[in-house]
Motif scaffolding. Sequence first.
Motif, PDB file in Angstrom:
ATOM      1  N   THR A  27     162.016  27.170 -65.452  1.00  0.00           N
ATOM      2  CA  THR A  27     162.040  26.812 -66.864  1.00  0.00           C
ATOM      3  C   THR A  27     161.539  28.004 -67.669  1.00  0.00           C
ATOM      4  N   LYS A  28     162.186  28.279 -68.792  1.00  0.00           N
ATOM      5  CA  LYS A  28     161.768  29.408 -69.622  1.00  0.00           C
ATOM      6  C   LYS A  28     160.299  29.288 -69.990  1.00  0.00           C
ATOM      7  N   LEU A  29     159.620  30.420 -69.982  1.00  0.00           N
ATOM      8  CA  LEU A  29     158.196  30.459 -70.285  1.00  0.00           C
ATOM      9  C   LEU A  29     157.898  29.879 -71.661  1.00  0.00           C
ATOM     10  N   SER A  30     158.724  30.172 -72.651  1.00  0.00           N
ATOM     11  CA  SER A  30     158.479  29.653 -73.998  1.00  0.00           C
ATOM     12  C   SER A  30     158.579  28.125 -74.027  1.00  0.00           C
ATOM     13  N   LEU A  31     159.460  27.551 -73.228  1.00  0.00           N
ATOM     14  CA  LEU A  31     159.575  26.088 -73.171  1.00  0.00           C
ATOM     15  C   LEU A  31     158.359  25.480 -72.460  1.00  0.00           C
ATOM     16  N   ILE A  32     157.899  26.134 -71.402  1.00  0.00           N
ATOM     17  CA  ILE A  32     156.671  25.688 -70.720  1.00  0.00           C
ATOM     18  C   ILE A  32     155.518  25.725 -71.714  1.00  0.00           C
ATOM     19  N   ALA A  33     155.406  26.798 -72.469  1.00  0.00           N
ATOM     20  CA  ALA A  33     154.334  26.927 -73.458  1.00  0.00           C
ATOM     21  C   ALA A  33     154.398  25.801 -74.477  1.00  0.00           C
ATOM     22  N   GLU A  34     155.594  25.496 -74.953  1.00  0.00           N
ATOM     23  CA  GLU A  34     155.771  24.406 -75.912  1.00  0.00           C
ATOM     24  C   GLU A  34     155.320  23.076 -75.311  1.00  0.00           C
ATOM     25  N   HIS A  35     155.718  22.815 -74.065  1.00  0.00           N
ATOM     26  CA  HIS A  35     155.342  21.574 -73.394  1.00  0.00           C
ATOM     27  C   HIS A  35     153.835  21.489 -73.174  1.00  0.00           C
ATOM     28  N   VAL A  36     153.212  22.594 -72.784  1.00  0.00           N
ATOM     29  CA  VAL A  36     151.768  22.606 -72.539  1.00  0.00           C
ATOM     30  C   VAL A  36     151.012  22.337 -73.836  1.00  0.00           C
ATOM     31  N   LEU A  37     151.477  22.895 -74.937  1.00  0.00           N
ATOM     32  CA  LEU A  37     150.813  22.632 -76.212  1.00  0.00           C
ATOM     33  C   LEU A  37     150.909  21.152 -76.597  1.00  0.00           C
ATOM     34  N   LYS A  38     152.054  20.551 -76.385  1.00  0.00           N
ATOM     35  CA  LYS A  38     152.189  19.117 -76.659  1.00  0.00           C
ATOM     36  C   LYS A  38     151.270  18.309 -75.749  1.00  0.00           C
ATOM     37  N   PHE A  39     151.191  18.720 -74.481  1.00  0.00           N
ATOM     38  CA  PHE A  39     150.323  18.053 -73.506  1.00  0.00           C
ATOM     39  C   PHE A  39     148.858  18.159 -73.935  1.00  0.00           C
ATOM     40  N   ALA A  40     148.459  19.336 -74.389  1.00  0.00           N
ATOM     41  CA  ALA A  40     147.075  19.550 -74.822  1.00  0.00           C
ATOM     42  C   ALA A  40     146.728  18.695 -76.034  1.00  0.00           C
ATOM     43  N   GLN A  41     147.743  18.277 -76.785  1.00  0.00           N
ATOM     44  CA  GLN A  41     147.533  17.441 -77.964  1.00  0.00           C
ATOM     45  C   GLN A  41     147.731  15.960 -77.657  1.00  0.00           C
ATOM     46  N   GLY A  42     147.806  15.624 -76.355  1.00  0.00           N
ATOM     47  CA  GLY A  42     147.888  14.227 -75.956  1.00  0.00           C
ATOM     48  C   GLY A  42     149.276  13.749 -75.591  1.00  0.00           C
ATOM     49  N   GLY A  43     150.255  14.638 -75.640  1.00  0.00           N
ATOM     50  CA  GLY A  43     151.612  14.255 -75.270  1.00  0.00           C
ATOM     51  C   GLY A  43     151.815  14.308 -73.769  1.00  0.00           C
ATOM     52  N   ASP A  44     153.026  14.025 -73.364  1.00  0.00           N
ATOM     53  CA  ASP A  44     153.366  14.053 -71.947  1.00  0.00           C
ATOM     54  C   ASP A  44     153.904  15.420 -71.553  1.00  0.00           C
ATOM     55  N   LEU A  45     153.664  15.771 -70.307  1.00  0.00           N
ATOM     56  CA  LEU A  45     154.236  16.960 -69.699  1.00  0.00           C
ATOM     57  C   LEU A  45     155.257  16.451 -68.690  1.00  0.00           C
ATOM     58  N   PRO A  46     156.501  16.960 -68.718  1.00  0.00           N
ATOM     59  CA  PRO A  46     157.481  16.485 -67.739  1.00  0.00           C
ATOM     60  C   PRO A  46     156.892  16.530 -66.325  1.00  0.00           C
ATOM     61  N   GLN A  47     157.153  15.505 -65.529  1.00  0.00           N
ATOM     62  CA  GLN A  47     156.504  15.346 -64.224  1.00  0.00           C
ATOM     63  C   GLN A  47     156.590  16.588 -63.337  1.00  0.00           C
ATOM     64  N   PRO A  48     157.755  17.227 -63.188  1.00  0.00           N
ATOM     65  CA  PRO A  48     157.785  18.424 -62.336  1.00  0.00           C
ATOM     66  C   PRO A  48     156.856  19.527 -62.853  1.00  0.00           C
ATOM     67  N   GLU A  49     156.781  19.660 -64.177  1.00  0.00           N
ATOM     68  CA  GLU A  49     155.892  20.665 -64.765  1.00  0.00           C
ATOM     69  C   GLU A  49     154.425  20.272 -64.582  1.00  0.00           C
ATOM     70  N   LEU A  50     154.124  18.988 -64.744  1.00  0.00           N
ATOM     71  CA  LEU A  50     152.754  18.512 -64.561  1.00  0.00           C
ATOM     72  C   LEU A  50     152.298  18.747 -63.120  1.00  0.00           C
ATOM     73  N   ASP A  51     153.156  18.396 -62.165  1.00  0.00           N
ATOM     74  CA  ASP A  51     152.812  18.608 -60.756  1.00  0.00           C
ATOM     75  C   ASP A  51     152.558  20.088 -60.479  1.00  0.00           C
ATOM     76  N   GLU A  52     153.439  20.939 -60.999  1.00  0.00           N
ATOM     77  CA  GLU A  52     153.288  22.382 -60.762  1.00  0.00           C
ATOM     78  C   GLU A  52     152.102  22.953 -61.524  1.00  0.00           C
ATOM     79  N   PHE A  53     151.829  22.413 -62.697  1.00  0.00           N
ATOM     80  CA  PHE A  53     150.668  22.831 -63.479  1.00  0.00           C
ATOM     81  C   PHE A  53     149.386  22.576 -62.690  1.00  0.00           C
ATOM     82  N   ARG A  54     149.290  21.396 -62.112  1.00  0.00           N
ATOM     83  CA  ARG A  54     148.101  21.059 -61.310  1.00  0.00           C
ATOM     84  C   ARG A  54     147.977  21.972 -60.096  1.00  0.00           C
ATOM     85  N   ARG A  55     149.106  22.220 -59.416  1.00  0.00           N
ATOM     86  CA  ARG A  55     149.069  23.119 -58.248  1.00  0.00           C
ATOM     87  C   ARG A  55     148.681  24.539 -58.654  1.00  0.00           C
TER      88      ARG A  55
END
Length: 104
Positions: free
Chosen positions: A63-91
């Motif tokens: 996934t493009k880095l800019s899209l990951i960054a966008e998703h992480v910012l939404k996650f940090a504000q209480g939104g959801d992170l797509p499951q594959p990204e969340l799993d990889e984020f934790r790893r």
Amino acid sequence: MTAGATELARECERLRVENRQLQRAVSSHALIDQAIGAVIVLGRIRQDEAWGVLRDVSQRTNTKLSLIAEHVLKFAQGGDLPQPELDEFRRALERNRIGSRTGR
């Protein structure tokens, strides 16, 4: 149109395209910097480690880095992170914690 005018028109268009590319790059860079800050807080890690986490998630999820960054910012504000990204984020966070403990 004369040859000189044609060349000027081409150069003007080339500069417009370059300007749009630079504007996108600056916006993307700001977004990534903000996401690095969020990862620092979420993971309680250093800036270089946070950059590594974003890069790892991007590469491992294809996934493009800019899209990951966008998703992480939404996650940090209480939104959801797509499951594959969340799993990889934790790893990626865990890999960084292990690396920090072993002096990597």
